[in-house]
Design an enzyme around this catalytic site. Structure first.
Site, short mmCIF file in Angstrom:
data_model
loop_
_atom_site.label_atom_id
_atom_site.label_comp_id
_atom_site.label_asym_id
_atom_site.label_seq_id
_atom_site.Cartn_x
_atom_site.Cartn_y
_atom_site.Cartn_z
N SER A 1 -4.86 0.16 -58.26
CA SER A 1 -3.64 -0.52 -58.70
C SER A 1 -3.15 -1.49 -57.63
O SER A 1 -3.29 -1.26 -56.45
CB SER A 1 -2.54 0.50 -58.99
OG SER A 1 -1.35 -0.20 -59.33
N GLY A 2 -2.54 -2.56 -58.13
CA GLY A 2 -1.93 -3.53 -57.20
C GLY A 2 -2.17 -4.96 -57.62
O GLY A 2 -1.75 -5.88 -56.93
N GLU B 1 4.38 2.75 -65.36
CA GLU B 1 4.61 1.29 -65.17
C GLU B 1 5.24 0.69 -66.44
O GLU B 1 6.20 -0.07 -66.36
CB GLU B 1 3.25 0.64 -64.87
CG GLU B 1 3.24 -0.87 -64.76
CD GLU B 1 1.80 -1.41 -64.59
OE1 GLU B 1 1.11 -0.99 -63.64
OE2 GLU B 1 1.38 -2.25 -65.42
N TYR B 2 4.70 1.08 -67.61
CA TYR B 2 5.27 0.60 -68.88
C TYR B 2 6.75 0.97 -68.97
O TYR B 2 7.59 0.17 -69.35
CB TYR B 2 4.54 1.24 -70.07
CG TYR B 2 3.32 0.50 -70.58
CD1 TYR B 2 2.29 0.14 -69.73
CD2 TYR B 2 3.18 0.20 -71.94
CE1 TYR B 2 1.16 -0.51 -70.21
CE2 TYR B 2 2.05 -0.44 -72.43
CZ TYR B 2 1.04 -0.79 -71.56
OH TYR B 2 -0.08 -1.42 -72.05
N SER C 1 -22.58 -14.32 -64.09
CA SER C 1 -22.03 -15.65 -64.35
C SER C 1 -22.27 -16.60 -63.16
O SER C 1 -21.80 -16.36 -62.05
CB SER C 1 -20.53 -15.50 -64.64
OG SER C 1 -19.83 -16.64 -64.28
N MET D 1 -10.20 -9.57 -60.15
CA MET D 1 -10.06 -8.32 -59.40
C MET D 1 -11.30 -8.04 -58.54
O MET D 1 -11.19 -7.62 -57.39
CB MET D 1 -9.82 -7.14 -60.36
CG MET D 1 -8.46 -7.13 -61.00
SD MET D 1 -7.11 -6.95 -59.81
CE MET D 1 -7.19 -5.19 -59.45
N LYS E 1 -4.60 7.07 -62.99
CA LYS E 1 -4.34 5.63 -63.09
C LYS E 1 -3.75 5.30 -64.46
O LYS E 1 -2.85 4.49 -64.59
CB LYS E 1 -5.62 4.82 -62.83
CG LYS E 1 -5.44 3.31 -63.04
CD LYS E 1 -4.46 2.71 -62.07
CE LYS E 1 -3.83 1.39 -62.36
NZ LYS E 1 -4.41 0.39 -63.15
N HIS F 1 -0.26 6.38 -64.31
CA HIS F 1 0.43 5.38 -63.47
C HIS F 1 0.86 4.21 -64.36
O HIS F 1 2.00 3.74 -64.29
CB HIS F 1 -0.51 4.90 -62.36
CG HIS F 1 -0.08 3.64 -61.67
ND1 HIS F 1 -0.20 2.39 -62.26
CD2 HIS F 1 0.48 3.41 -60.47
CE1 HIS F 1 0.27 1.47 -61.45
NE2 HIS F 1 0.69 2.06 -60.35
N ASN F 2 -0.05 3.75 -65.19
CA ASN F 2 0.26 2.61 -66.07
C ASN F 2 1.32 2.98 -67.10
O ASN F 2 2.16 2.16 -67.45
CB ASN F 2 -1.00 2.09 -66.75
CG ASN F 2 -1.85 1.25 -65.80
OD1 ASN F 2 -1.74 1.38 -64.58
ND2 ASN F 2 -2.70 0.40 -66.34
N HIS G 1 5.77 31.72 -93.02
CA HIS G 1 5.09 31.44 -91.76
C HIS G 1 5.53 32.37 -90.63
O HIS G 1 4.95 32.32 -89.56
CB HIS G 1 5.35 29.98 -91.34
CG HIS G 1 4.71 28.99 -92.27
ND1 HIS G 1 3.34 28.91 -92.44
CD2 HIS G 1 5.24 28.05 -93.10
CE1 HIS G 1 3.07 27.95 -93.32
NE2 HIS G 1 4.21 27.43 -93.74
N ASN H 1 -10.12 -0.12 -65.44
CA ASN H 1 -9.22 0.79 -66.15
C ASN H 1 -9.98 1.47 -67.28
O ASN H 1 -9.67 1.30 -68.46
CB ASN H 1 -8.02 0.02 -66.73
CG ASN H 1 -6.91 -0.19 -65.70
OD1 ASN H 1 -6.74 0.61 -64.78
ND2 ASN H 1 -6.17 -1.26 -65.86
C1 6PG Z 1 -2.15 -2.17 -61.83
C2 6PG Z 1 -1.83 -2.62 -63.22
C3 6PG Z 1 -3.04 -3.21 -63.86
C4 6PG Z 1 -2.71 -4.07 -65.05
C5 6PG Z 1 -2.27 -3.29 -66.23
C6 6PG Z 1 -1.58 -4.16 -67.24
O1 6PG Z 1 -1.90 -1.01 -61.58
O2 6PG Z 1 -2.61 -2.98 -61.03
O3 6PG Z 1 -1.40 -1.54 -63.98
O4 6PG Z 1 -3.93 -2.18 -64.12
O5 6PG Z 1 -1.74 -5.01 -64.71
O6 6PG Z 1 -3.39 -2.73 -66.80
O7 6PG Z 1 -1.57 -3.47 -68.39
P1 6PG Z 1 -1.05 -4.07 -69.74
O8 6PG Z 1 -1.78 -5.37 -69.94
O9 6PG Z 1 -1.40 -3.06 -70.74
O10 6PG Z 1 0.41 -4.30 -69.55
#
Ligand code: 6PG
Length: 466
Positions: free
Chosen positions: A134-135, A195-196, A43, A22, A188, A191-192, A450, A108
């Site tokens: 994200s992306g 995404e889940y 590194s 990233m 964010k 957002h995730n 109560h 994150n």
């Molecule tokens: C994004 C993704 C990125 C990542 C997730 C995966 O927005 O680019 O969300 O942040 O792919 O963190 O999360 P998991 O490994 O928990 O599925």
């Protein structure tokens, strides 16, 4: 130093720490946009591996030289693993920075950590930002969605760079300032969470088509391709079709060879914990999280499949258009839950978040980009209600029958589609003007005095029940 044309005296506009997948993609994005970029990694391997056709960058293995290569106020972007490494890098930077310099964390990170780092840095006059990006790898390279939070003063300094490297939707940068403290990382995280849920909803729809309707991967691929041309148009539906088309050398579909055990990095879990903490009902996100957890019980599932009873029932069969409607409504409901959680957090944290603006930031570049976000942007402008109740979504009644049918088909066919069912649950809760908690109130008052509230009088009451 790798860029031939940059001299040692020439100052860099921005510095990036961390040249993993990233970090290096984001750095290349900055370089490609003409920003003189300083790169630092501990590194050797990462430094050697970094390749860019351009020459407006310098690579350092010394943090001191890296910092002194930056113009003032110095702008340092951290693209490193969330958690302890962030604190360690900040500690190594602080003695080298001056008041007014800026640190941005693009990982994150947990939003509460970001809030602490913001205030600790502020005490030293260092401006700190937690930036949700994200992306994935491609997004970082060609244009991610950027959710900036933290110091508003820093935002004004870095805004031009962030807007330049962000994705664009109809010419507008998918990049915005969310609010102070950990707000950028908070949105964010949610957002995730969304995404889940969307991933799980797509996967459950696939599961239904594959194992209840017994369709082949190729057939399902065509369905997803067709759906991507309609209201479900989104990045995740698009890549679902591509995934289903991937073949192995022997001609078999790769998807059929992938083990049904999911991994995760933690943002989904944080979202669920937040919802409990703040009292926001996000069942689709919760079930998506739990599906990943439960998937690890492979051995027990295999035993259960052979030994737990299932009474065969006639389940309603769904047509493709009905599955499309069910998936569309459940996705709307998942976004609705995410936006509700953000609204509640904003209220409690005194974050002045422009929800329509956030929907615009998510319209391109990010993983959950979809045609739906255009509608959400309008809905948020129109009202402060949950999406599900907003006028812009008053047409969801036309989708409801299909979602109900799919949830019923799941129950009757013995195929767990928990995220589909939980989405319907969220919808039905919002339809419930009578919940059975009056009974809970009575029982609580019975065994613990109560007290309870009444429909016909103000106040709290206690009854001697025996
Ligand atoms: C994004 C993704 C990125 C990542 C997730 C995966 O927005 O680019 O969300 O942040 O792919 O963190 O999360 P998991 O490994 O928990 O599925």
């Amino acid at each position: 130093m790798r860029g031939e044309k940059m001299t040692n005296e020439q100052k860099c506009n921005i510095g990036v720490i961390g040249l993993g997948v990233m970090g290096s993609s984001l750095a290349k994005n900055m370089i490609n946009h003409g920003f003189c970029t300083a790169l630092y990694s501990v590194s050797d391997q990462e430094r050697k591996r970094f390749e860019s056709g351009k020459n407006n960058y310098r690579i350092f293995g010394s943090i001191k030289e890296f910092i002194s290569s930056l113009e003032r106020p110095r702008k340092v972007f951290l693209m490193i693993t969330a958690g302890k490494p962030v604190d360690m890098v900040i500690a190594s930077l602080l003695p080298l920075l001056d008041r007014g310099d800026i640190i941005m964390d693009g990982g994150n990170s947990y939003y509460k950590d970001t809030a602490v780092r913001c205030s600790e840095c502020a005490k030293l006059g260092i401006l700190y930002m937690g930036i949700g990006i994200s992306g994935g790898e491609k997004g970082a390279l060609y244009g991610p969605s950027i959710m900036a939070g933290g110091s508003p003063q820093a935002w004004e300094c870095v805004r031009a760079i962030l807007e330049a490297i962000a994705a664009r939707h109809q010419g507008k940068a998918c990049c915005g300032y969310i609010a102070e403290g950990g707000a950028g990382h908070y949105v964010k995280m949610v957002h995730n969470g969304i995404e889940y849920a969307v991933l799980e909803l797509i996967a459950e729809t696939y599961q239904y088509m594959r194992f209840v309707k017994k369709m082949g991967a190729g057939e399902i691929r065509s369905v997803f391709e067709q759906w991507n041309e309609g209201p479900l148009n989104s990045y995740l539906i698009e890549i679902s079709a591509t995934v289903l088309g991937k073949k192995e050398e022997d001609g078999g579909c790769l998807i059929d060879k992938i083990l049904d055990v999911a991994e995760q990095k933690g943002t989904g879990k944080w979202t669920v914990a937040e919802s409990v903490e703040r009292g926001v009902y996000i069942p689709s996100i919760y079930e998506a999280q739990m599906a990943r957890i439960f998937s690890t019980k492979k051995e027990e599932r295999t035993y259960g499949a052979a030994n737990l009873k299932y009474s065969s029932n006639e389940a309603p069969g769904l047509r493709t258009e009905e599955m499309e409607k069910a998936l569309l409504l459940s996705m709307i409901l998942a976004y609705s839950q995410g936006f509700e959680l953000i609204s509640k957090a904003a209220e409690e944290e005194n974050w002045n978040i422009d929800l329509a603006g956030l929907a615009a930031v998510w319209k391109d570049g990010c993983i959950i980009r979809s045609a739906l976000l255009g509608r959400i942007e309008q809905a948020e402008e129109l009202s402060g209600k949950p999406l599900i109740l907003s006028a812009a979504f008053s047409d969801i009644g036309t989708l409801e029958g299909s979602l109900r049918k799919m949830a019923a088909a799941a129950v009757l066919s013995g195929m767990p589609l928990p995220c589909i069912q939980a989405s319907l649950q969220y919808y039905d809760y919002y339809r419930s003007d009578q919940m059975p908690v009056n009974f809970i109130q009575a029982l609580r008052d019975y065994f613990g005095a109560h007290t309870y509230m009444r429909c016909d009088r103000e106040g709290h009451f206690h009854t001697e029940w025996e």
